[in-house]
Design an enzyme around this catalytic site. Structure first.
Site, PDB file in Angstrom:
ATOM      1  N   THR A 384       0.858  -1.185   0.000  1.00 18.04           N
ATOM      2  CA  THR A 384       0.000   0.000   0.000  1.00 18.04           C
ATOM      3  C   THR A 384       0.888   1.227   0.000  1.00 18.04           C
ATOM      4  O   THR A 384       2.113   1.135  -0.022  1.00 18.04           O
ATOM      5  CB  THR A 384      -0.907   0.042   1.249  1.00 18.04           C
ATOM      6  OG1 THR A 384      -0.071   0.185   2.411  1.00 18.04           O
ATOM      7  CG2 THR A 384      -1.747  -1.208   1.392  1.00 18.04           C
ATOM      8  N   THR A 402      -4.135   1.552  -2.266  1.00 18.03           N
ATOM      9  CA  THR A 402      -3.460   0.333  -2.708  1.00 18.03           C
ATOM     10  C   THR A 402      -4.035  -0.193  -4.016  1.00 18.03           C
ATOM     11  O   THR A 402      -5.177   0.138  -4.374  1.00 18.03           O
ATOM     12  CB  THR A 402      -3.583  -0.768  -1.632  1.00 18.03           C
ATOM     13  OG1 THR A 402      -2.736  -1.870  -1.979  1.00 18.03           O
ATOM     14  CG2 THR A 402      -5.014  -1.271  -1.505  1.00 18.03           C
ATOM     15  N   GLY A 464       2.668  -2.559   3.975  1.00 17.35           N
ATOM     16  CA  GLY A 464       3.240  -3.747   4.611  1.00 17.35           C
ATOM     17  C   GLY A 464       2.353  -4.965   4.641  1.00 17.35           C
ATOM     18  O   GLY A 464       2.687  -5.952   5.297  1.00 17.35           O
TER      19      GLY A 464
END
Length: 566
Positions: A384, A402, A464
């Protein structure tokens, strides 16, 4: 405390004094303040991607944050933190022209789609939290949905929501013109921007998933761009120009929409039916703070539950990075991950027990119970980009966008990449069989931490994938409980537990060994590069009257803080 300065021309990245006036408020979890007036959408009728207005069910009311009493807001300084200096510069320029925090976030978001086409952009979606002084916080969720015919393509591509989301939040909270906010991205796509190290790495590692021969802008002559090479994206500039001139209809109805319908899983009816969901963000008490989490089906409730379990286990008193600290956070993660997989889903289709999942007292009682199943992991890298903004009125914006995997589905149309977001239905069995219009769960977690008076004190998020809740929890605990500076908290070693393995950066002496003695399988070698994200965070210190940022050297992110008129 360490402060870092951006090297971009025209950006002064240092803490600057604010004029702050205190405001008062009550308990943030069971707010008794009157309901916030619904936002006005002056041009929503012209947008084929319609929007659902926020409603407040009894479940929502149980977790709503009380609006702080209206009072003089912080004034005099503005700040932006984002994943690339060009995005920070675009956001700061918008603020410098009198724009709002939302204006800045929208401008930065469009730029991030140009400088990091592998992580976000027109073909994706996201979510944003908006906290205005004296008002209850509001969440906008514009992630991708299943097409109206219920078809799930092999590519896992859903109906994109990014453009609808940007237009809606701008309509509700923006001041500058729409075209003005898209123009910086157009200019960068037209004129070019230097290729970053992470972009060059993702071109090399992702080439096997991409139609290299059709991507001359990224693979000139079939060779991936290298760090420092100029990235020119004329086709993306044309697509952005169409959005700047025509707004969401250009994407969901007109020429772009026509091209999108050539993609399996996207059709004209589904594009026209796309809706931005608005709601009150889930909120939970964590020590002296109120944590405002991402809306469902994102992991706001997951982060809150993780923090509540971890603090009940003593994470707030433990030395950051020590074995007790790591174990408490990971235990919190295991409880929260179990709830995510069994209870979190699109609230339009599933009744999610938000009040129970964010109840601090109930979550404190979870510790020491039955053994939990192993977190299975996310089934892919996931990626993202995050943007944090505070404006001169004291409005805080936390936005995450994202296309899911690096390069999304690998399909490119109009110079941008399409998402593979529907793959995230794998996260939660509570989602059941995906239905038309349903949103998949997501690890995205734009977050705002407020003090007991309801004032934002930390605006934070990170890329992440499945690591996001752990990464944010560790930073919040280091900063909010251990007394570390924001920069030290961001720099601190990170860790994540999945598939029976505790992956860590280098922990303080002896911690890894102690964790191994407790039964953990510890690996200081993450499964892939950029595994531990890149936190974009801003701290508002109401006592000292300053805004502080932090740079995360794990990627290319940076921040800027300056006088409102500077």
């Amino acid at each position: 405390m360490r402060e870092r300065r951006s090297t971009r021309p025209g950006i002064v990245a240092t803490a600057v004094m604010l004029v702050v006036a205190a405001c008062t408020g009550g308990d943030g979890e069971n707010g008794g303040a009157g309901p916030m007036q619904p936002p006005t959408a002056t041009d929503a009728s012209a947008n084929p991607a319609t929007c659902t207005e926020p409603t407040e069910s009894p479940r929502d009311a149980a977790t709503a944050t009380r609006a702080p009493d209206t009072g003089p807001p912080p004034v005099g300084s503005v700040a932006v933190s984002a994943g690339h200096p060009a995005a920070v510069e675009a956001g700061m320029a918008a603020l410098g022209e009198g724009g709002t925090a939302v204006d800045a976030a929208v401008a930065a978001a469009f730029v991030m789609g140009v400088v990091e086409p592998f992580s976000s952009g027109l073909g994706g979606g996201g979510a944003v939290l908006v906290q205005k002084p004296g008002e209850r916080p509001q969440a906008y969720e514009y992630t991708e949905v299943v097409a109206q015919d219920g078809h799930l393509p092999a590519s896992d591509t859903g109906i994109p929501g990014f453009v609808a989301g940007m237009e809606r939040v701008h309509t509700d909270h923006g001041e500058l013109g729409w075209r003005r906010l898209v123009n910086p991205a157009i200019e960068l796509a037209d004129d070019g921007v230097p290729t970053t190290e992470i972009l060059a790495d993702q071109l090399r590692s992702g080439a096997h998933r991409l139609p290299v021969g059709e991507l001359e802008q990224l693979f000139p002559g079939g060779v991936p761009l290298s760090t420092g090479d100029t990235l020119l994206q004329p086709e993306l500039a044309d697509s952005l120009r169409a959005v700047a001139e025509g707004g969401a209809p250009a994407f969901y109805e007109d020429a772009l929409g026509g091209r999108l319908t050539e993609v399996d899983g996207i059709d004209a009816g589904s594009l026209a039916a796309y809706e931005v969901a608005t709601s009150r963000p889930p909120t939970g008490r964590v020590g002296p703070y109120r944590v405002l989490g991402a809306p469902l089906p994102l992991t706001g409730v997951t982060l809150i539950q993780l923090l509540q379990v971890a603090t009940a286990l003593g994470a707030g008193e433990a030395e950051p990075g020590s074995a007790p600290f790591v174990d408490a956070v990971i235990t919190g993660w295991r409880h929260a991950d179990e709830a995510l997989r069994t209870e979190v889903a699109d609230p339009s289709f599933v009744d999610v027990p938000v009040a129970r999942l964010t109840d601090a007292d109930r979550n404190a009682q979870l510790v020491g119970g039955e053994p939990l199943p192993e977190p299975a992991g996310s089934g892919g890298a996931g990626n993202t980009t995050h943007i944090s903004v505070v404006d001169a009125d004291g409005t805080a914006v936390s936005m995450t966008n994202t296309i899911l995997n690096f390069w999304g589905s690998g399909q490119e149309i109009g110079g941008f990449f399409l998402n593979d977001r529907l793959r995230r239905f794998e996260i939660s069995e509570a989602s059941g069989t995906p239905q038309p219009g349903q949103r998949a769960p997501s690890y995205m977690s734009p977050t705002i931490v407020a003090d007991a008076q309801g004032r934002p004190v930390l605006v934070i998020g990170t890329p992440g994938g499945s690591r996001i809740p752990n990464l944010l929890a560790a930073v919040i605990l280091r900063w909010g409980f251990a007394g570390q500076s924001l920069q030290a908290a961001v720099d601190g070693p990170r860790f994540h537990y999945e598939g029976g393995v505790l992956y860590t950066e280098q922990l303080p002496d002896g911690a890894a060994g102690q964790l191994a003695e407790q039964g953990y399988t510890v690996s200081e070698q993450p499964p892939w590069d950029y595994y531990f994200g890149s936190v974009q965070a801003l701290e508002v210190d109401h006592d000292e009257g300053v805004i502080r940022g932090a740079e995360d050297d794990r990627r290319a992110g940076t921040f800027a803080v300056t006088d409102a008129g500077g």
